[in-house]
Write a protein that holds these residues in place. Structure first.
Motif, mmCIF file in Angstrom:
data_model
loop_
_atom_site.group_PDB
_atom_site.id
_atom_site.type_symbol
_atom_site.label_atom_id
_atom_site.label_comp_id
_atom_site.label_asym_id
_atom_site.label_seq_id
_atom_site.Cartn_x
_atom_site.Cartn_y
_atom_site.Cartn_z
ATOM 1 N N ARG A 1 -15.938 4.598 28.417
ATOM 2 C CA ARG A 1 -14.991 4.790 27.403
ATOM 3 C C ARG A 1 -16.101 4.870 26.283
ATOM 4 N N PHE A 2 -15.847 5.981 25.396
ATOM 5 C CA PHE A 2 -16.484 6.080 24.334
ATOM 6 C C PHE A 2 -16.091 5.204 22.966
ATOM 7 N N ARG A 3 -16.093 4.147 23.311
ATOM 8 C CA ARG A 3 -15.783 3.080 21.987
ATOM 9 C C ARG A 3 -16.991 2.459 21.366
ATOM 10 N N ALA A 4 -16.544 2.167 20.146
ATOM 11 C CA ALA A 4 -17.755 1.398 19.421
ATOM 12 C C ALA A 4 -17.979 0.176 19.532
ATOM 13 N N ASP A 5 -18.581 -0.167 20.952
ATOM 14 C CA ASP A 5 -19.083 -1.374 21.466
ATOM 15 C C ASP A 5 -20.047 -1.349 22.148
ATOM 16 N N VAL A 6 -20.200 -2.058 23.073
ATOM 17 C CA VAL A 6 -21.227 -2.113 24.144
ATOM 18 C C VAL A 6 -21.571 -0.901 25.116
ATOM 19 N N PRO B 1 -38.183 18.009 33.282
ATOM 20 C CA PRO B 1 -37.429 18.763 32.564
ATOM 21 C C PRO B 1 -36.305 19.181 32.975
ATOM 22 N N ARG B 2 -36.070 19.438 34.371
ATOM 23 C CA ARG B 2 -35.044 20.129 34.877
ATOM 24 C C ARG B 2 -33.850 19.252 35.729
ATOM 25 N N PHE B 3 -33.020 19.056 34.915
ATOM 26 C CA PHE B 3 -32.137 18.061 35.443
ATOM 27 C C PHE B 3 -30.850 18.206 34.534
ATOM 28 N N ARG B 4 -29.436 17.840 34.887
ATOM 29 C CA ARG B 4 -28.389 18.062 34.270
ATOM 30 C C ARG B 4 -27.702 16.672 34.189
ATOM 31 N N LEU B 5 -27.135 16.108 32.889
ATOM 32 C CA LEU B 5 -26.523 15.014 32.866
ATOM 33 C C LEU B 5 -24.912 15.223 32.831
ATOM 34 N N LEU B 6 -23.983 14.763 33.761
ATOM 35 C CA LEU B 6 -22.679 14.880 33.746
ATOM 36 C C LEU B 6 -22.127 13.516 33.257
ATOM 37 N N VAL B 7 -21.269 13.700 31.925
ATOM 38 C CA VAL B 7 -20.535 12.669 31.245
ATOM 39 C C VAL B 7 -19.355 12.531 31.678
ATOM 40 N N ALA B 8 -18.614 11.681 32.121
ATOM 41 C CA ALA B 8 -17.019 11.663 31.870
ATOM 42 C C ALA B 8 -16.568 10.754 31.032
ATOM 43 N N GLY B 9 -15.556 10.739 30.327
ATOM 44 C CA GLY B 9 -14.984 9.755 29.320
ATOM 45 C C GLY B 9 -14.680 10.485 27.923
ATOM 46 N N ASP B 10 -14.185 9.666 27.257
ATOM 47 C CA ASP B 10 -13.410 10.053 26.016
ATOM 48 C C ASP B 10 -13.636 8.814 24.974
ATOM 49 N N GLY B 11 -13.447 9.139 23.838
ATOM 50 C CA GLY B 11 -13.170 7.979 22.789
ATOM 51 C C GLY B 11 -13.624 8.200 21.528
ATOM 52 N N PRO B 12 -13.506 7.367 20.436
ATOM 53 C CA PRO B 12 -13.485 7.761 19.405
ATOM 54 C C PRO B 12 -15.036 7.993 18.884
ATOM 55 N N MET B 13 -15.907 7.437 19.733
ATOM 56 C CA MET B 13 -17.409 7.929 19.366
ATOM 57 C C MET B 13 -17.864 9.229 19.899
ATOM 58 N N GLU B 14 -16.862 9.963 20.484
ATOM 59 C CA GLU B 14 -17.573 11.306 21.399
ATOM 60 C C GLU B 14 -18.110 12.229 20.224
ATOM 61 N N SER B 15 -17.801 12.466 19.350
ATOM 62 C CA SER B 15 -18.425 13.475 18.290
ATOM 63 C C SER B 15 -20.057 12.880 18.202
ATOM 64 N N TYR C 1 -20.585 2.283 23.816
ATOM 65 C CA TYR C 1 -21.321 3.071 23.079
ATOM 66 C C TYR C 1 -23.058 2.861 23.202
ATOM 67 N N GLU C 2 -23.115 1.672 23.022
ATOM 68 C CA GLU C 2 -24.509 1.339 22.994
ATOM 69 C C GLU C 2 -25.414 1.547 24.159
ATOM 70 N N SER C 3 -24.549 1.351 25.334
ATOM 71 C CA SER C 3 -25.222 1.750 26.722
ATOM 72 C C SER C 3 -25.458 3.242 26.752
ATOM 73 N N LEU C 4 -24.401 3.941 26.233
ATOM 74 C CA LEU C 4 -24.637 5.346 26.420
ATOM 75 C C LEU C 4 -25.750 6.022 25.526
ATOM 76 N N VAL C 5 -25.756 5.430 24.465
ATOM 77 C CA VAL C 5 -26.957 5.666 23.574
ATOM 78 C C VAL C 5 -28.181 5.271 24.054
ATOM 79 N N TYR C 6 -28.393 4.064 24.720
ATOM 80 C CA TYR C 6 -29.766 3.778 25.521
ATOM 81 C C TYR C 6 -29.942 4.737 26.522
ATOM 82 N N LEU C 7 -29.014 5.096 27.198
ATOM 83 C CA LEU C 7 -29.291 6.197 28.376
ATOM 84 C C LEU C 7 -29.599 7.448 27.969
#
Length: 370
Positions: A197-202, A222-236, A204-210
């Motif tokens: 869930r993209f919320r402003a807490d840990v 260099p050749r890989f794709r990241l698949l991100v599932a979820g939504d929330g206020p920090m999405e943009s 979001y901190e985890s996703l930024v770290y990742l």
């Protein structure tokens, strides 16, 4: 047997997904599958209610409503899921006493440090009352087990490991292939998946770290794709950071219904989520059930749901270098990924299977009711 269920932190119908909500719904579904009539008798969210006079009025109204609903149901047990200092149960102890039925807690939490902070002191004492009045408590976190033993006699506490229904996350290679094709990802391109869930807490901190860890991985592979599932206020903000650190490599697929998550897991090679501040992390169980090796930080409750070296890699927290190295190793070793994937699937089937774990809970509740 009729069971009155109450979830003071998040009612079963709460729109925002979380690990706690997943556990609550799984508990409710499993008890009904075992033949019980388990009904949510109240949807009062007690979170921080005591901080305002209006909150106390809502709590008083909830107490009346909870009594009337439980009286109509005529349960043999009252079961409260997840009472803690933010969302204490101020209904169950009194209604169960009025009806003359056992009051039982599942996943209660207790921390004495909350007593020292004026902002949390009220919730601490309200929660303490509930914990003291329970005739039995079931905990699914070993850290909570140790804390609960400080306030509840050991014989009145049972540890039940967290779990999921493995069949809901069985890997399907054909669906995974179709998902890759729909997302325009080649079959030879390594896919790393994450979900939160993209919320402003840990979270979001985890996703930024990742994202920063994957920027380091990009220098090696260099050749890989990241698949991100979820939504929330920090999405943009997350999308902006992903465009900066992983241009053209991060694919945000939005909020995915839980019953569809296995399709995205099946399209992936590795699951990665740091898990900063995670007490457990249900997505780790889901990914392993779908035969995905997990890469996460060796922190909090993550080691309780991921076996490092067997079902994944748990690494120390640094600047992201250790996580990047672990992902690089796994993406370059198909046999290691397959072995860890099989180990993870077996681990969930045998030790984190909600069907088996709730069967123990069912039997215990029947004994308590008797």
């Amino acid at each position: 047997m009729k069971i009155a269920l109450y979830c003071p932190n998040k009612p079963l119908t709460h729109p925002n997904p979380s690990g706690d909500l997943i556990i609550a719904r799984g508990l409710h579904n499993a008890l009904n599958r075992f033949g019980h009539q388990c009904e949510e008798v109240l949807q009062f969210r007690s979170r921080w209610f005591w901080k305002s006079p209006e909150g106390w009025c809502r709590a008083a109204a909830a107490l009346t409503r909870g009594f009337l609903n439980a009286y109509r149901l005529a349960p043999r047990v009252w079961l409260t899921y997840h009472s803690y200092y933010k969302s204490p149960d101020v209904v169950g102890p009194w209604v169960s006493r009025a009806l003359g039925i056992p009051y039982v807690l599942f996943q209660p939490m207790y921390g004495t440090r909350r007593r020292k902070d004026p902002r949390t002191r009220g919730g601490f004492y309200l929660n303490r009352i509930a914990l003291k009045q329970a005739c039995h408590s079931f905990v699914n976190n070993l850290d909570d087990l140790e804390a609960m033993r400080r306030i509840v006699p050991g014989g009145n506490i049972t540890y039940l490991p967290p779990g999921i229904f493995p069949k809901q996350f069985a890997r399907d290679e054909n669906l995974g292939f179709e998902m890759r094709r729909a997302l325009h990802i080649g079959s030879d391109v390594p896919v790393i998946m994450t979900a939160a869930r993209f919320r402003a807490d840990v979270k979001y901190e985890s996703l930024v770290y990742l994202l920063h860890a994957l920027a380091k991985l990009r220098l090696r592979r260099p050749r890989f794709r990241l698949l991100v599932a979820g939504d929330g206020p920090m999405e943009s903000r997350l999308k902006e950071l992903a465009r900066e650190l992983l241009p053209g490599q991060a694919l945000f697929v939005g909020k995915v219904p839980r019953e569809k998550m296995f399709e995205y897991y099946s399209a992936s090679d590795v699951f990665a989520f740091p898990g900063i501040g995670e007490s457990l992390g249900m997505v780790f169980l889901e990914a392993q059930a779908c035969r995905l090796p997990v890469v996460a930080l060796d922190t909090g409750g993550v080691p309780q749901v991921v076996r490092s070296g067997e079902t994944g890699r748990l690494v120390p927290r640094d600047d992201g270098e250790a996580m990047a190295a672990a992902l690089d190793d796994l993406l370059g070793d198909r046999e290691a990924r397959l072995t860890m994937g099989r180990n993870g699937e077996r681990f969930i089937q045998e030790e984190r299977n909600l069907e088996r774990n709730t069967l123990r809970l069912s039997a215990a509740l029947e004994a308590i009711a008797r």
